[in-house]
Design an enzyme around this catalytic site. Structure first.
Site, PDB file in Angstrom:
ATOM      1  N   LYS A  51       0.831  -1.375   0.170  1.00  0.00           N
ATOM      2  CA  LYS A  51      -0.141   0.196   0.209  1.00  0.00           C
ATOM      3  C   LYS A  51       0.243   0.994   0.025  1.00  0.00           C
ATOM      4  CE  LYS A  51       0.073  -0.365   4.971  1.00  0.00           C
ATOM      5  NZ  LYS A  51      -1.490  -1.088   5.945  1.00  0.00           N
ATOM      6  N   TYR A 270      16.603  29.689   9.261  1.00  0.00           N
ATOM      7  CA  TYR A 270      15.508  30.573  10.137  1.00  0.00           C
ATOM      8  C   TYR A 270      15.661  30.444  11.099  1.00  0.00           C
ATOM      9  CZ  TYR A 270      13.482  30.295   5.307  1.00  0.00           C
ATOM     10  OH  TYR A 270      13.797  30.461   3.368  1.00  0.00           O
TER      11      TYR A 270
HETATM   12  C1  LIG Z   1      -0.009  -1.570   6.467  1.00  0.00           C
HETATM   13  C2  LIG Z   1      -1.198  -2.533   7.147  1.00  0.00           C
HETATM   14  C3  LIG Z   1      -0.157  -4.066   7.764  1.00  0.00           C
HETATM   15  C4  LIG Z   1       1.504  -3.791   7.581  1.00  0.00           C
HETATM   16  O1  LIG Z   1       2.043  -3.259   8.535  1.00  0.00           O
HETATM   17  P1  LIG Z   1       3.418  -3.477   8.986  1.00  0.00           P
HETATM   18  O2  LIG Z   1       3.566  -2.801  10.329  1.00  0.00           O
HETATM   19  O3  LIG Z   1       3.981  -3.005   8.362  1.00  0.00           O
HETATM   20  O4  LIG Z   1       4.183  -4.737   8.822  1.00  0.00           O
HETATM   21  C5  LIG Z   1      -0.478  -5.715   7.535  1.00  0.00           C
HETATM   22  N1  LIG Z   1      -2.211  -5.666   7.836  1.00  0.00           N
HETATM   23  C6  LIG Z   1      -2.776  -4.378   7.994  1.00  0.00           C
HETATM   24  C7  LIG Z   1      -4.227  -4.493   8.479  1.00  0.00           C
HETATM   25  C8  LIG Z   1      -2.262  -2.961   7.916  1.00  0.00           C
HETATM   26  O5  LIG Z   1      -2.489  -2.086   7.330  1.00  0.00           O
END
Ligand SMILES: *Cc1c(COP(=O)(O)O)cnc(C)c1O
Length: 381
Positions: A51, A270
């Site tokens: 994702k 800054y």
């Molecule tokens: C993002 C996500 C994962 C992956 O989690 P990580 O901590 O990056 O391994 C797994 N399951 C769900 C439902 C997620 O939203």
């Protein structure tokens, strides 16, 4: 292989000589990490969460590489990402974690992607849609076991289970998500695992999935049939506080644009937030918060940030600005650093997790914000 993030070769080569930052993504390391996780959970299956553009690193590149390595199941947030996965992994199983809103249902069918159903109402809607379409592509059932984010309640899932004998909902995966997996001693891990194990008994023959990256390191009780690592694939430490078992995937470098000397008592940047306590030499490097070097990491004194210049760790001083960061190189030998030299802000020695700590956030946020402007290079592509 050529990926969308890469410029055509002539421009790419030219960009290499130009001043901008460079983000190197080591696909070999992503594959090594996936194999290491897969090995750890045998005989369970290891999927991959890609994702958010594979946590910012390039969904197509990562997906194609992992599919070639033998990964068969990919998780994305939405159908737009599912479409990109399908283009890179033609035969893989794809789960869409955010589920299916009415506007997404047709895309799930078109892409042969499986929605993760997050409520009874969503299940009813999906059932009606699939019946009308005569579609049997499958879906995951997400049960909330303590996270209180998405997912139907355990009671709803328990009530639904006996009805599966007579009603065909096409459930291909029973899923839940751990709220505190990176805190190995947190009591919620045990209670979520126990509740999920009980639920799973009601869903005989349906594969079950609970563990994210850190969940894999909670031991076999958390593995079930399919794991869903994301962060660990990309080099984030799934066991905070312990040695990172994953290989480094990302390197970010920028060029030194200028070296300047400041007097004791002079301020830098800054807001004049940093005052030289001694005559100092400052390297000005062409990376800033527009490249994902979070402003919150500015001369934080948290002790993790900075850059590797001429082989030594040198601290940020003053505010990080949009395109520039100022780094104290006083402790380097005279002449050790010159204009146009490379400074490494992320890599083996200063990790994503170090940067996150210095900015008061987590590696996930650092990764997903990295390098919108940087030239991207895929190692092992
Ligand atoms: C993002 C996500 C994962 C992956 O989690 P990580 O901590 O990056 O391994 C797994 N399951 C769900 C439902 C997620 O939203």
């Amino acid at each position: 292989m050529v990926f969308a993030e890469q410029l055509p070769e002539p421009e790419n080569a030219a960009a290499g000589r130009e001043g901008g930052g460079m983000l190197t993504v080591d696909l070999d390391a992503v594959e090594v990490n996936w194999h290491a996780l897969a090995h750890q959970i045998v005989p369970a299956e290891c999927g991959a969460v890609v994702k958010a553009n594979a946590y910012g690193l390039g969904l197509e590149a990562v997906t194609a590489r992992l599919a070639a390595a033998g990964c068969n199941t990919f998780f994305v947030a939405d159908t737009t990402e599912a479409r990109r996965v399908r283009g890179s992994a033609h035969h893989a199983t794809i789960y869409v974690l955010n589920g299916v809103l009415p506007a997404d249902a047709a895309a799930c069918v078109e892409l042969n992607a499986r929605p993760v159903i997050n409520s009874m109402a969503e299940l009813a809607e999906w059932d009606a849609f699939t019946a009308a379409q005569n579609w049997h592509g499958g879906a995951a059932l997400h049960v909330d076991t303590g996270m209180n984010r998405l997912g139907m309640s355990a009671a709803e899932a328990a009530a639904l289970a006996p009805r599966l004998e007579t009603e065909n909902h096409g459930i291909t995966l029973l899923m839940s998500h751990l709220a505190c997996a990176e805190l190995a001693d947190h009591p919620l891990n045990g209670s979520q695992i126990t509740l999920f194990r009980e639920l799973r008994l009601l869903y005989q023959g349906v594969p079950a999935s609970l563990a994210n990256s850190s969940g894999i390191f909670l031991g076999a009780a958390a593995h079930f049939d399919l794991a869903r690592p994301g962060a660990a694939l990309y080099g984030i430490n799934p066991t905070p506080g312990q040695r990172n078992p994953m290989r480094c995937v990302v390197e970010m470098t920028g060029r030194v644009l200028q070296l300047r000397s400041v007097e004791q008592g002079d301020t830098v940047g800054y807001g004049a937030t940093w005052t030289a306590q001694r005559p100092s030499r400052i390297a000005v490097v062409a990376l800033g918060y527009a490249d994902g070097v979070l402003r919150a990491a500015s001369g934080s004194g948290r002790g993790h940030g900075g850059a590797i210049i001429a082989g030594k760790r040198c601290p940020f001083v003053g505010r990080i600005s949009m395109d520039l960061v100022t780094i104290d190189v006083t402790d380097l030998a005279e002449g050790a650093v010159r204009r146009n030299d490379s400074a490494t802000l992320i890599g083996e020695e200063i990790t994503i997790d170090d940067i996150a700590a210095s900015a008061g956030t987590i590696g996930y946020e650092i990764l997903t914000r990295l390098g919108q402007r940087c030239r991207r290079v895929y190692r092992g592509a």
